[in-house]
Design an enzyme around this catalytic site. Structure first.
Site, short mmCIF file in Angstrom:
data_model
loop_
_atom_site.label_atom_id
_atom_site.label_comp_id
_atom_site.label_asym_id
_atom_site.label_seq_id
_atom_site.Cartn_x
_atom_site.Cartn_y
_atom_site.Cartn_z
N HIS A 16 130.23 -4.54 103.97
CA HIS A 16 129.21 -4.53 105.01
C HIS A 16 129.14 -3.15 105.65
CE1 HIS A 16 127.13 -5.48 108.77
NE2 HIS A 16 126.68 -6.55 108.17
N GLU A 49 120.98 -4.67 102.75
CA GLU A 49 120.74 -4.58 104.18
C GLU A 49 120.53 -3.12 104.58
OE1 GLU A 49 123.13 -7.79 106.59
OE2 GLU A 49 124.52 -6.54 105.46
#
Length: 243
Positions: free
Chosen positions: A86, A159
């Protein structure tokens, strides 16, 4: 880093009761609770269609890594998947592409789904370099994954870094369409490609319509069980329209 054990349990119970054992045809829900609640949330969802993921895990199976959790440990706690790479971990914990690759290898080695996160910063997006940046991240993580079965246990979550978090700007579909098309073309064998970054009930339908987008990876809009269930209903409707 949200939810106490009691809050996570209540969230999971609400979702489990709403979905039952049958789930939603064509829709695969998953949640990634904090490590303190992983085993309890997995217990609540046992026998249901909801997959449970760990937000992180170390690449080593064990050893002198104080404060870390191994893939065997999160699997033992009930995890079906591991979130890896992430942008917050890359930025704040200095996770490199090499670290991400090792974690992907560990997840696949132990039979879990590797939820591989990728995305470009605002400066790269502004320079028109999003596609090569993201493809390079994914190539670094998956370049050594040649087994078809292993690849089928990889979920890519794209993302854009500029779209993540409280101050992120939700991406317009046209701004991310090229990246998703490139990912779908380069990695057709993965389990799914998701879009994340300020996804909510307003923009989710348009994002789900993009070619190469198999689902969405949601943060704040799914912090409440009711918000998560609303998004699952949107996914149900989109799946029905595709059929």
């Amino acid at each position: 880093m949200t939810k106490t054990l009691a809050e996570a349990r209540s969230y999971a119970q609400t979702v489990r009761q709403a979905l039952g054992d049958g789930g939603i045809p064509g829709v695969q829900p998953f949640v990634c609770p904090p490590a303190t609640a992983l085993a309890e949330v997995a217990r609540v969802f046992r026998g249901s269609p909801v997959l449970v993921g760990a937000q992180n895990a170390h690449w080593a199976d064990g050893g002198a890594w104080t404060g870390e959790l191994s893939v065997p440990q999160v699997a033992d706690a009930g995890a079906d998947l591991v979130e890896i790479g992430h942008s917050e971990r890359r930025e704040h914990f200095a996770e490199t592409d090499e670290v991400v690759r090792r974690k992907v290898d560990a997840a696949l080695r132990h039979g879990l789904i590797a939820l591989l996160c990728c995305g470009e910063p605002a400066s790269t997006f502004a320079a028109g370099r999003s596609v090569p940046h993201v493809l390079a991240q994914v190539e670094s993580a998956l370049g050594g994954v040649n087994d078809v079965e292993d690849l089928s246990r990889v979920v890519i979550a794209y993302e854009p870094v500029w779209a993540i978090g409280e101050h992120g700007r939700p991406a317009e579909p046209a701004e991310v369409a090229e990246v998703h098309a490139a990912l779908a073309d380069r990695w057709p064998g993965v389990r799914a490609v998701l879009h994340g970054g300020s996804v909510n009930r307003v923009n989710a339908p348009r994002l789900l319509e993009l070619p190469g987008v198999d689902g969405v990876f949601v943060g704040r809009a799914a912090w409440r069980a009711e918000g998560f269930l609303e998004l699952l209903d949107l996914a149900r409707r989109e799946t029905a329209e595709r059929r």
